[in-house]
Design an enzyme around this catalytic site. Structure first.
Site, PDB file in Angstrom:
ATOM      1  N   ALA A   1      -6.648   1.440  -5.558  1.00 13.78           N
ATOM      2  CA  ALA A   1      -7.385   2.687  -5.857  1.00 13.78           C
ATOM      3  C   ALA A   1      -7.135   3.702  -4.746  1.00 13.78           C
ATOM      4  O   ALA A   1      -6.764   4.858  -5.006  1.00 13.78           O
ATOM      5  CB  ALA A   1      -8.879   2.407  -5.980  1.00 13.78           C
TER       6      ALA A   1
ATOM      7  N   ASN B   1      -6.251   1.467   6.372  1.00 12.44           N
ATOM      8  CA  ASN B   1      -6.062   0.274   5.527  1.00 12.44           C
ATOM      9  C   ASN B   1      -6.163  -1.017   6.354  1.00 12.44           C
ATOM     10  O   ASN B   1      -5.213  -1.807   6.408  1.00 12.44           O
ATOM     11  CB  ASN B   1      -4.718   0.329   4.792  1.00 12.44           C
ATOM     12  CG  ASN B   1      -4.890   0.938   3.415  1.00 12.44           C
ATOM     13  OD1 ASN B   1      -6.010   1.049   2.910  1.00 12.44           O
ATOM     14  ND2 ASN B   1      -3.792   1.341   2.810  1.00 12.44           N
ATOM     15  N   TYR B   2      -7.304  -1.221   6.966  1.00  9.55           N
ATOM     16  CA  TYR B   2      -7.499  -2.346   7.895  1.00  9.55           C
ATOM     17  C   TYR B   2      -7.462  -3.688   7.161  1.00  9.55           C
ATOM     18  O   TYR B   2      -8.169  -3.885   6.178  1.00  9.55           O
ATOM     19  CB  TYR B   2      -8.844  -2.171   8.599  1.00  9.55           C
ATOM     20  CG  TYR B   2      -9.200  -3.308   9.527  1.00  9.55           C
ATOM     21  CD1 TYR B   2      -8.379  -3.646  10.601  1.00  9.55           C
ATOM     22  CD2 TYR B   2     -10.377  -4.039   9.340  1.00  9.55           C
ATOM     23  CE1 TYR B   2      -8.710  -4.682  11.458  1.00  9.55           C
ATOM     24  CE2 TYR B   2     -10.723  -5.068  10.197  1.00  9.55           C
ATOM     25  CZ  TYR B   2      -9.873  -5.384  11.252  1.00  9.55           C
ATOM     26  OH  TYR B   2     -10.203  -6.407  12.099  1.00  9.55           O
TER      27      TYR B   2
ATOM     28  N   ASP C   1      -4.746   3.734  -2.582  1.00 10.95           N
ATOM     29  CA  ASP C   1      -3.321   4.090  -2.488  1.00 10.95           C
ATOM     30  C   ASP C   1      -2.969   5.171  -3.508  1.00 10.95           C
ATOM     31  O   ASP C   1      -2.258   6.130  -3.200  1.00 10.95           O
ATOM     32  CB  ASP C   1      -2.426   2.866  -2.750  1.00 10.95           C
ATOM     33  CG  ASP C   1      -2.791   1.692  -1.863  1.00 10.95           C
ATOM     34  OD1 ASP C   1      -3.340   1.916  -0.767  1.00 10.95           O
ATOM     35  OD2 ASP C   1      -2.543   0.540  -2.278  1.00 10.95           O
TER      36      ASP C   1
ATOM     37  N   ASP D   1       0.785  -1.240   0.000  1.00 10.30           N
ATOM     38  CA  ASP D   1       0.000   0.000   0.000  1.00 10.30           C
ATOM     39  C   ASP D   1       0.817   1.291   0.000  1.00 10.30           C
ATOM     40  O   ASP D   1       0.631   2.149  -0.856  1.00 10.30           O
ATOM     41  CB  ASP D   1      -1.056  -0.018   1.119  1.00 10.30           C
ATOM     42  CG  ASP D   1      -0.460   0.062   2.518  1.00 10.30           C
ATOM     43  OD1 ASP D   1       0.709  -0.312   2.704  1.00 10.30           O
ATOM     44  OD2 ASP D   1      -1.188   0.497   3.443  1.00 10.30           O
TER      45      ASP D   1
END
Ligand code: ADP
Length: 307
Positions: free
Chosen positions: A256, A165-166, A258, A29
């Site tokens: 997307a 960003n889990y 990122d 990421d």
């Protein structure tokens, strides 16, 4: 020169080309965000902070960082660990499945490399970006040290930026992730959460609810991403709802968010307004999802961004 550091993990990506062949790339990421920022804003100094190994794939990864014109001064070489890896498989229904080998990756060991001397050098940055993925993978006994290092950066005036960003599989429990994310929101100047993460973690399902939730933190800038539906921003007291033009031929939505993050932040670092930055971030994300994999081909990406 404006300077940003991206802390995180880049992995070896494998995808099946046919029964006999694999395609190999690199992704992760924060790396993805760094790449898209540098491609759109070449004048910004964009650095990766990570640990890789001394193996051949680590060499190739380092070369890739350089070919994307990322600064590699803070890419550390672990003496015995190697990079994490994942395999993308597409089943007969076109659904993608990911298999990971990252539990013992070099990037998990990044924190001990960030000694006082290194942190002093990092204070020269304008911005420091981290996400919930590096937060999840660093060794648990490095977490306190990590937060202390961030405190030092913040005191030195570096803007801290966080996207949760889990990834459920990287955390021992949802509660543990929430506890760490709350700390991240507390210390950050800018947060770029996606509604999907907020929904799973906090039961927040709309941008207005998200705005209410974040009132408890001292964020200078909040950017709530809701896929093709909208982006809502809050800067001080100015709240804007930005329309997103949905892409009709979506090929692969990987990265997307990122791409959006990298290009949005690059635009903000370059003095652009929040409105312009969202437009550019959304354009980049909308381009990336029309290509397979996390990193769109350079020429096609640059062409789309210049249209
Ligand atoms: P995350 O990956 O962080 O959950 P989103 O899924 O909200 O983020 O997507 C990030 C950005 O990508 C959105 O803000 C939007 O600009 C763009 N995007 C995502 N899906 C689409 C789509 N179907 N059409 C156009 N843009 C999209």
């Amino acid at each position: 020169m404006t300077k940003i550091f991206f802390l995180g993990e880049c992995m070896v990506e494998l995808r099946e080309l046919d029964d006999a062949m694999m395609g190999q790339s690199f992704a992760g990421d924060v790396y993805n965000s760094a790449v898209y920022m540098k491609r759109c804003f070449p004048k910004i100094s964009v650095s990766m902070i990570t640990a890789i190994g001394r193996d051949r794939l680590s060499e190739k990864m380092l070369s890739r960082f350089k070919s994307e014109e990322l600064d590699t001064q803070f890419v550390f070489r672990h003496p015995s660990k190697v990079p994490g890896m994942y395999f993308i498989e597409t089943d007969s229904a076109g659904e993608r499945r990911f298999t990971y080998w990252r539990n013992d990756s070099a990037a998990k060991k990044i924190i001990p490399f960030l000694n006082d001397d290194v942190v002093t050098q990092l204070t020269s940055a304008d911005m420091f970006f981290f996400s919930g993925i590096p937060l999840a993978i660093i060794d648990e006994d490095s977490r306190d040290a990590f937060w202390q290092k961030l405190e030092r950066l913040k005191l030195a005036g570096v803007k801290l930026v966080f996207d949760p960003n889990y990834r459920a599989q990287l955390w021992a429990s949802k509660e543990e992730a929430i506890e760490q994310f709350n700390r991240a929101f507390q210390i950050s100047d800018i947060a770029l959460p996606g509604i999907e993460d907020l929904s799973v973690l906090y039961g927040i399902t709309s941008a207005p609810e998200a705005i209410d939730f974040f009132q408890q933190y001292q964020l200078a800038e909040l950017v709530v991403k809701d896929g093709p539906n909208s982006v809502v921003t809050l800067t001080g007291t100015e709240r804007l709802s930005h329309q997103i033009i949905p892409v009709t031929n979506v090929v692969d939505t990987t990265s997307a968010g990122d791409a959006f993050n990298g290009v949005y932040l690059g635009a903000r670092l370059s003095g652009r307004t929040v409105f312009d930055a969202v437009q550019l971030g959304a354009k980049a994300a909308g381009t990336v999802i029309q290509h397979p994999g996390a990193i769109a081909p350079l020429v096609a990406f640059k062409q789309a961004m210049s249209e």
